[in-house]
Write a protein that holds these residues in place. Structure first.
Motif, short mmCIF file in Angstrom:
data_model
loop_
_atom_site.label_atom_id
_atom_site.label_comp_id
_atom_site.label_asym_id
_atom_site.label_seq_id
_atom_site.Cartn_x
_atom_site.Cartn_y
_atom_site.Cartn_z
N GLY A 388 155.51 40.19 75.11
CA GLY A 388 154.14 39.75 74.87
C GLY A 388 153.79 38.47 75.60
N LYS A 389 154.80 37.67 75.92
CA LYS A 389 154.55 36.42 76.64
C LYS A 389 154.07 36.68 78.07
CE LYS A 389 158.43 34.14 74.25
NZ LYS A 389 159.77 33.53 74.46
N TYR A 390 154.37 37.91 78.56
CA TYR A 390 154.08 38.22 79.96
C TYR A 390 153.01 39.29 80.11
CZ TYR A 390 158.46 35.73 80.19
OH TYR A 390 159.44 34.79 80.04
N ALA A 391 152.38 39.65 79.01
CA ALA A 391 151.35 40.70 79.06
C ALA A 391 150.15 40.19 79.86
CB ALA A 391 150.93 41.09 77.64
N ALA A 392 149.52 41.13 80.57
CA ALA A 392 148.33 40.76 81.33
C ALA A 392 147.22 40.36 80.37
CB ALA A 392 147.88 41.95 82.18
N PRO A 393 146.47 39.31 80.67
CA PRO A 393 145.39 38.88 79.80
C PRO A 393 144.33 39.98 79.68
CG PRO A 393 145.28 37.73 81.91
CD PRO A 393 146.57 38.48 81.89
N LYS A 394 143.77 40.09 78.48
CA LYS A 394 142.73 41.12 78.25
C LYS A 394 141.44 40.75 78.96
CE LYS A 394 144.48 42.63 73.75
NZ LYS A 394 144.20 42.74 72.29
N ALA A 395 140.81 41.78 79.54
CA ALA A 395 139.52 41.55 80.22
C ALA A 395 138.45 41.34 79.17
CB ALA A 395 139.20 42.75 81.08
N HIS A 396 137.51 40.42 79.45
CA HIS A 396 136.42 40.14 78.50
C HIS A 396 135.21 40.98 78.87
CE1 HIS A 396 138.52 36.87 76.51
NE2 HIS A 396 138.89 36.44 77.70
#
Length: 396
Positions: A388-396
């Motif tokens: 989870g530390k490396y998950a791609a940030p969620k698009a807004h």
């Protein structure tokens, strides 16, 4: 420990053997009961109850943090039954913390107070034989509201403490609403052990040991009726309670295991210097030296990781410390199994007999790779949190 516990080990074993021969296997051991007032008089009682829980409940233990209690759990863990002498044994510790944190004032007065006083014991009923209970959302026991009562129907096993004749109450987990969100279906209720419909089906063995006079049981709940006020925290809060209960319990289990491993290493070293094979003491054999060195490293690493988890629970809370709590639950039982196994090997035929505590200790350590969640569940959680530390940030 030096003055009272270690000198009583042989007497306890002899008393249990005598009770078994007389058909009284499930009778509490007088040796242990006689030690309890001495522990109380010395102020060594309810050492486990965390400061915040004690303050919240209005009942007081020794006023120790998790980090302060952890080394004491290790010392008590060197002799499996010794925790009971100090009123610090499972599942009572977890049950007392659960009631202290989540029980009503009436529940605390009825059940917590006498448990803290050591007047009776308790059991915890969660796991079930008909489903894969490592995923607790599978639990099928039903807890249905009928007016001002809950009616409980289901079958549990590995209900720790249920065989003990002093067991007066069971904390039981089941489904109150199968249609709710996955982690909001379950609830926990307090069930007096003498409630009609609570039936002990059988005692369960662990590698041939039944853990008498405490024991684990398969328990049947058939139309068991308890007051609606016996629910803990409210409907759908079972998972929340379980997480609050299991965090400190995992610290206790892991530190007790470290005590067992430390004691096993001690027995291993004493055996190694006293036995001769092929013209050398066992201590002079290279394989023995390697195993002793590895054991020393593994024990100390597990201890430091467990103390770190305890410190984090005290300073930032169980939720933030969840990775460390999961890590120790994987590391400590595996370490203890390995160290005890090496000690058994060094003792030869004696190691697998009951002349030494090693075989029984191994059975307990191996069991704890399942208790409070199997290794695989904890590993999955650790990996998920790490990734989870490396998950791609969620698009807004």
């Amino acid at each position: 420990m030096d003055e009272h516990i270690y000198p009583s080990e042989k007497r306890c074993a002899e008393e249990l053997a005598a009770n078994t021969a007389a058909g009284r296997r499930w009778t509490p051991l007088k040796t242990i009961e006689d030690l309890k007032p001495k522990a109380q008089a010395a102020g060594l009682w309810n050492l486990f109850l965390p400061v915040d829980t004690a303050e919240a409940s209005g009942y007081h233990g020794a006023g120790l943090t998790n980090q302060e209690y952890a080394p004491l759990a290790e010392i008590m863990g060197r002799v499996l039954w010794s925790s009971e002498v100090f009123n610090c044994s499972a599942p009572d510790t977890g049950n007392m913390e659960t009631i202290a944190r989540y029980g009503s004032e009436d529940i605390k007065a009825t059940w917590l107070k006498p448990l803290l006083e050591g007047k009776f014991r308790s059991a915890f009923a969660m796991t079930e034989p008909d489903v894969a209970s490592s995923d607790a959302t599978n639990i099928e026991t039903r807890i249905e509201r009928h007016g001002d009562e809950y009616v409980i129907n289901g079958r549990k096993w590995w209900t720790s403490g249920a065989m003990d004749p002093r067991c007066k109450v069971l904390i039981t987990m089941g489904k109150t609403d199968p249609e709710a969100a996955r982690h909001s279906q379950q609830s926990m209720v307090v069930v007096p052990a003498d409630t009609p419909g609570v039936k002990i089906v059988r005692a369960l063995n662990v590698f041939g040991y039944d853990d008498a006079p405490h024991g684990h049981a398969e328990v049947l709940f058939e139309n068991v009726r308890v007051p609606a006020s016996n629910i803990l925290l409210g409907e759908g809060r079972g998972f929340e309670i379980a997480q609050g209960r299991l965090g400190p319990g995992r610290i206790h289990h892991c530190m007790r295991l470290i005590g067992l491993a430390e004691r096993s290493l001690e027995l291993m070293c004493k055996r190694a210097v006293s036995r001769v094979a092929f013209g050398k003491t066992l201590a002079q054999q290279t394989v023995t030296q390697e195993r002793i060195a590895e054991a020393r490293c593994k024990i100390d690493m597990a201890r430091l990781l467990t103390l770190k988890a305890a410190w984090m629970m005290d300073t930032v809370g169980n939720k933030v410390a969840r990775t460390e709590i999961a890590m120790i639950k994987v590391v400590a039982p595996r370490m203890a199994c390995q160290v005890i196994d090496w000690a058994i090997q060094l003792h030869g035929g004696g190691g697998i007999s009951d002349d030494f505590p090693l075989a029984f200790n191994y059975a307990q350590a191996r069991t704890l790779r399942f208790a409070d969640g199997p290794d695989e569940v904890h590993r999955n959680a650790i990996a998920k949190w790490e990734l989870g530390k490396y998950a791609a940030p969620k698009a807004h």
